[in-house]
Design an enzyme around this catalytic site. Structure first.
Site, short mmCIF file in Angstrom:
data_model
loop_
_atom_site.label_atom_id
_atom_site.label_comp_id
_atom_site.label_asym_id
_atom_site.label_seq_id
_atom_site.Cartn_x
_atom_site.Cartn_y
_atom_site.Cartn_z
N ASP A 1 0.86 -11.13 -18.94
CA ASP A 1 0.62 -12.57 -18.93
C ASP A 1 1.32 -13.27 -20.09
O ASP A 1 1.83 -14.38 -19.94
CB ASP A 1 -0.88 -12.87 -18.95
CG ASP A 1 -1.47 -12.78 -17.55
OD1 ASP A 1 -0.85 -13.34 -16.63
OD2 ASP A 1 -2.50 -12.13 -17.38
N HIS B 1 0.82 -1.21 0.00
CA HIS B 1 0.00 0.00 0.00
C HIS B 1 0.85 1.25 0.00
O HIS B 1 0.45 2.27 -0.55
CB HIS B 1 -0.97 -0.03 1.17
CG HIS B 1 -1.92 -1.15 1.06
ND1 HIS B 1 -2.58 -1.41 -0.12
CD2 HIS B 1 -2.30 -2.11 1.91
CE1 HIS B 1 -3.34 -2.47 0.04
NE2 HIS B 1 -3.18 -2.92 1.26
N CYS C 1 -1.83 -3.52 -23.97
CA CYS C 1 -2.20 -2.89 -22.70
C CYS C 1 -1.41 -3.45 -21.51
O CYS C 1 -1.67 -3.09 -20.38
CB CYS C 1 -3.69 -3.04 -22.45
SG CYS C 1 -4.21 -4.75 -22.32
N GLU D 1 -3.02 -13.06 -24.51
CA GLU D 1 -2.21 -13.21 -23.30
C GLU D 1 -1.56 -14.57 -23.22
O GLU D 1 -0.81 -14.84 -22.29
CB GLU D 1 -3.09 -13.06 -22.05
CG GLU D 1 -3.86 -11.77 -21.98
CD GLU D 1 -4.53 -11.59 -20.64
OE1 GLU D 1 -3.91 -10.98 -19.76
OE2 GLU D 1 -5.66 -12.05 -20.48
#
Ligand code: PEP
Ligand code: MG
Length: 589
Positions: free
Chosen positions: A475, A210, A522, A451
């Site tokens: 991927d 985070h 992407c 992918e």
């Protein structure tokens, strides 16, 4: 990791150089502000048997107080807070209600007569260890969330909950201040976000921690995973931070200081020049128009994408509407999210990817763990296995398509059977919509992510059947090179410029050209500016990336001659074992 130590310019202490994981780009030179020891070390004593119930109540009251503190932080979140913060704080509240934590701790108090702090730290440590032993990097980092939540309760128990910022007024000069901490909880990150700090350094954490996520959304340079920096730095030490390479210098030598002052100046000038490109056309020197779009995970990010010059949304990762929730989002909830993005983008294309759950992204109510999640029931496989869930999402997307230009993107396709099954699901959704919302005339195209090597190698039938393709390199590289993309132990093998990867990408682009369907990219590779020329050379004309990367990539596009790059690559791609970096003036590994 400590790399070396030499004499420093600014103090009698020797210079230390450390290396961590740079997660937010930028150079900061400033003074260290060391955050209070973050530790689960607590007083240990046995509670008299007659007091164990009171001790349990003391713990429960502290947990409740910590939880209501978090709730008031969430309620008072300023409008410009990082978008990721509220969901993360919610997760921390949920952790505070976790029966494993609460009941386990109370049991230690009741049966072993541990004091509240000892019980909580013991039970918490066991949970942290369970998480940190998992092979999935994302899940490992969630161990850090449990630690932060426990520390919050311990601070309430010891009455030191507000000490966090106690020493932050020790540098009255106007030098930038750099937070050095073992780890920073999201709630504390919020208190640090008011512009007083110019960099964040933490011993723990990785790129999906985070601290990294929030620092990224604040655009403040950050390096995580520094190991033991906190113990080696004193308050007020001079620090040099390179958020790109992950290098940190403590009390730097005069040479290092001057070198980084120069780099910092160059970096800031570069950012200023880049900002001038927001409205510029992304056109190569030989007049090829390149589409630069943004990847988003939450609807609210569409605004930022637009103001960064994105020409569309190339990837809306919808799984973030589903994750961390007790129940699945309804059709209405999803419809509101999708239509808000479409409206914000005002006619620009919005590519909505259907749920890509499984592997490193799991739903809260999924308890089974696949033997090998990356090869298991993920993405489209999961959706086809859960027709109701898929239908709800497709209906929501189709409804939103009435407000603009929607492209539906299907992840992880490996076979034409899956494509046909998706088409069938889309027609069901269309029919269902005719009944529930006859006034809506859905208008959208359907494409798939490339992918898997299976699809990239034999891509022709897919190009024939679908409206567009989008290469998901994250991927595609993982499956081509057999490297778990989240496993730091094999990260050196994860190579986007591996010849096999480049040939697969090239094949997909060429087949797309031949069949006259648009091919976009992407995955992370699309946003790495040092690879833009390589991708232009492979013939790519549409890129989608985090909005903060758009201007860097645009600069590369504007300064490239795509025909020359295509010639340069064509002669080496199918013969050389590696692409010759000098040909493209790119940096390959
Ligand atoms: C990809 O695999 O390249 C991709 C964009 O999808 P994700 O990173 O969400 O798996
Ligand atoms: Mg993917």
């Amino acid at each position: 990791m400590v790399l070396s130590s030499t004499n420093s310019a600014s103090s009698n202490s020797p210079m230390l150089s450390m290396s961590g994981q740079g997660v937010v780009k930028g150079i900061t030179i400033g003074k260290a502000v060391v955050m209070g020891a973050s530790t689960l070390e607590v007083p240990h004593y046995y509670v008299p048997i007659k007091d164990v119930n009171n001790e349990c109540d003391r713990l429960l009251t502290a947990i409740e107080k910590a939880s209501s503190e978090l709730l008031s932080i969430i309620d008072m979140l300023p409008g410009d807070s990082p978008l990721e913060l509220a969901p993360v704080l919610d997760v921390h509240r949920l952790l505070l209600q976790d029966p494993l934590l609460i009941d386990g701790s109370c049991e230690l108090i009741r049966h072993h007569r541990y004091n509240a702090e000892w019980a909580l730290a013991t039970q918490g440590q066991a949970l942290i260890e369970q998480f940190t032993s998992l092979s999935d990097e994302y899940m490992r980092e969630r161990g850090g969330d449990i630690r932060q939540v426990i520390e919050r309760v311990l601070a309430v128990l010891s009455g030191t909950a507000d000490d966090l910022l106690a020493n932050f007024s020790t540098h009255p000069d106007d030098q930038p201040r750099i937070v050095v901490a073992r780890d920073i909880a999201p709630a504390d990150m919020l208190r640090l976000r008011d512009g007083r700090f110019s960099a964040f350094l933490t011993d723990l954490g990785g790129p999906t921690s985070h601290t990294a996520i929030v620092a990224r959304s604040m655009n403040v340079p950050a390096v995580v995973g520094l190991g033991s920096l906190r113990n080696l730095v004193r308050d007020g030490d001079t620090l040099v931070v390179d958020g790109e390479t992950g290098a940190v210098f403590v009390n730097p030598t005069i040479q290092i200081l001057q070198q980084y002052e120069l780099l910092q100046k160059q970096y800031l000038q570069e950012r200023e020049t880049l900002a001038l490109l927001v409205g510029a056309k992304a056109e190569t020197l030989d007049g090829i128009n390149v589409q630069l779009e943004a990847n988003i995970e939450l609807p609210e990010e569409a605004d930022k994408a637009l103001s960064s010059g994105a020409q569309g949304i190339g990837l809306f990762r919808t799984e973030f509407l589903f994750m961390g929730k007790k129940s699945l989002p309804s059709e209405e909830e999803q419809y509101l999210a999708y239509s808000s993005v479409v409206r914000t983008m005002a006619g620009k294309p919005v590519t909505i990817r259907t749920l890509d759950i499984g592997s490193d992204k799991t739903l809260d109510n999924e308890s089974t763990v696949a033997t090998n999640p990356a090869l298991g029931l993920r993405a489209v496989r999961y959706c086809l296995d859960q027709p109701e869930l898929f239908l709800t999402q497709l209906k929501a997307i189709l409804r939103a398509s009435a407000f603009g230009h929607i492209k539906v993107l299907i992840p992880m396709i490996t076979s034409m059977q899956e494509v046909h099954a998706v088409f069938e699901a889309v027609s069901h959704a269309r029919e269902a919509l005719l009944i529930s919302h006859p006034e809506i005339k859905p208008d959208f195209s359907v494409g798939a992510m490339v992918e898997t090597p299976a699809m990239a190698i034999a891509v022709e039938p897919f190009a024939k059947a679908l409206d567009f393709l989008s290469i998901g390199t994250n991927d595609l590289i993982q499956y081509t090179l057999a490297v778990d993309r989240t496993d730091p132990e094999v990260s050196s093998l994860y190579d986007p410029t591996h010849p096999s990867v480049l040939r697969l990408i090239s094949n997909v682009i060429n087949v797309g050209d031949r069949f006259g369907i648009p091919v976009s990219m992407c995955g992370e590779m699309a946003g790495e500016a040092q690879l833009t020329r390589l991708l232009l050379g492979l013939g790519l004309k549409s890129f989608s990336m985090h909005y903060q990367q758009i201007l860097d990539v645009k600069k590369q596009v504007i300064n490239s001659h795509s025909t020359e790059l295509r010639y340069a690559l064509a002669s080496t791609l199918n013969h050389a074992s590696r692409v010759d970096a000098s040909v493209l003036n790119i940096h390959t590994k």
